[in-house]
Structure formats: structure tokens, C-alpha cells
Write a protein that holds these residues in place. Structure first.
Motif, PDB file in Angstrom:
ATOM      1  N   TYR A  97      -4.319  -7.025 -13.625  1.00 41.40           N
ATOM      2  CA  TYR A  97      -4.038  -7.280 -12.169  1.00 41.40           C
ATOM      3  C   TYR A  97      -2.566  -6.458 -11.895  1.00 41.40           C
ATOM      4  CZ  TYR A  97      -1.590  -9.326  -7.843  1.00 41.40           C
ATOM      5  OH  TYR A  97      -0.848  -9.620  -6.537  1.00 41.40           O
ATOM      6  N   TRP A 100      -3.929  -2.726 -12.028  1.00 40.02           N
ATOM      7  CA  TRP A 100      -4.568  -2.164 -10.726  1.00 40.02           C
ATOM      8  C   TRP A 100      -4.130  -2.670  -9.350  1.00 40.02           C
ATOM      9  CZ3 TRP A 100      -6.795  -2.770 -15.831  1.00 40.02           C
ATOM     10  CH2 TRP A 100      -7.010  -1.441 -16.460  1.00 40.02           C
ATOM     11  N   VAL A 101      -3.522  -3.722  -9.343  1.00 34.34           N
ATOM     12  CA  VAL A 101      -3.102  -4.219  -8.143  1.00 34.34           C
ATOM     13  C   VAL A 101      -1.564  -4.013  -7.621  1.00 34.34           C
ATOM     14  CG1 VAL A 101      -2.853  -6.336  -6.529  1.00 34.34           C
ATOM     15  CG2 VAL A 101      -4.987  -5.753  -8.162  1.00 34.34           C
ATOM     16  N   LYS A 105       0.666  -1.173  -5.577  1.00 33.17           N
ATOM     17  CA  LYS A 105       1.474  -1.778  -4.485  1.00 33.17           C
ATOM     18  C   LYS A 105       3.074  -1.273  -4.570  1.00 33.17           C
ATOM     19  CE  LYS A 105      -0.751  -6.113  -3.195  1.00 33.17           C
ATOM     20  NZ  LYS A 105      -0.461  -7.614  -3.133  1.00 33.17           N
ATOM     21  N   TYR A 117       8.543  -6.687  -5.539  1.00 31.94           N
ATOM     22  CA  TYR A 117       7.271  -6.523  -6.503  1.00 31.94           C
ATOM     23  C   TYR A 117       7.872  -6.523  -7.973  1.00 31.94           C
ATOM     24  CZ  TYR A 117       4.290  -5.193  -2.486  1.00 31.94           C
ATOM     25  OH  TYR A 117       3.536  -5.262  -1.617  1.00 31.94           O
TER      26      TYR A 117
END
Length: 141
Positions: A97, A100-101, A105, A117
């Protein structure tokens, strides 16, 4: 315990131990030192490392998980092996996660949302450390 079972236990423990050690080192020694030495330029270095850091975690989680499955197929799935498998899976899912996410972001958000973040990344890293540490403990019970 057979030779094969011992070998599988070593593979699982090595994967989990290397993974936990690398997370602890990078989080508490590597990244802070890079920021101390490079200041504002440290972000470029850390941003180059993070994708590899997370893929490394996914790979080690897969190795530990596959080793736990192989050990379970060889000697049976007790609650400890299932716990190792579950916690290694949680850790690998967290790393996937993040890679790749969360990292994309952060890249898209730029400086504006970096703090938000970064908090998510730190929390996810802490949860991953707990999962991997828990899996390592369970592998010895």
C-alpha cells in the motif's frame, strides 16, 4: 523437527529478522542521519530510497509467508504458523500500500500535503514494525 522444517524456520526467521532490522535502522538511524547531513536536500535522497524500501518489505514478507505456508504444509498449521502467516501478510500489504498507493499520492501532492501523508507513512511503518516483530515472536513460540 526435520532438516526441512528447520531450514524453513531459518528462512522465515531470516526474512522477518532482516525486514525488522532494516525498518528499525532506516527509521531511527538512516533517515534521520540523511536529514541531519543534507538538510533540505535530504528529501530527494529519501524519496529515491522509499520505493525500494517498500518493495524490499513486500519481498521479505512474501518470503516469510511462503516459508510459513511450506512449514505448515510440512508439519501442520498450528495457531503460531497461522499467526506468522497473517502478520507477515499484514506487513507485506502495508508495504505494498505504501509503495503503490501512498508514495504516488505524496509525489502528486508535493509540499502542500506532505505533512499529512508523512504522518500516514510513519503510522503505517510503525504498524508494519509491530506486525513483523509479532510474527518473529510467534515463530519462536
Amino acid at each position: 523437527m526435520s532438516l526441512a522444517q528447520t531450514a524453513l524456520a531459518v528462512v522465515v526467521d531470516a526474512a522477518l529478522g532482516v525486514w525488522l532490522g532494516s525498518m528499525l535502522f532506516f527509521s531511527f538511524v538512516g533517515a534521520p542521519t540523511v536529514f541531519d547531513v543534507l538538510g533540505d536536500d535530504a528529501g530527494r535522497v529519501v524519496n529515491a530510497i522509499f520505493p525500494k524500501y517498500y518493495v524490499f518489505g513486500v519481498a521479505l514478507g512474501a518470503i516469510a509467508g511462503l516459508g510459513a505456508v511450506a512449514a505448515g504444509l510440512s508439519a501442520g498449521f498450528d495457531s503460531n504458523r497461522l499467526g506468522v502467516l497473517a502478520l507477515a501478510g499484514i506487513g507485506a500489504a502495508n508495504a505494498a500500500y505504501a509503495r503503490w498507493v501512498l508514495v504516488p499520492k505524496m509525489d502528486r501532492a508535493g509540499e502542500d500535503a506532505f505533512a499529512q501523508y508523512h504522518k500516514q507513512s510513519v503510522a503505517l511503518n510503525g504498524l508494519t514494525m509491530l506486525a513483523v516483530g509479532g510474527a518473529l515472536v510467534l515463530s519462536h513460540l
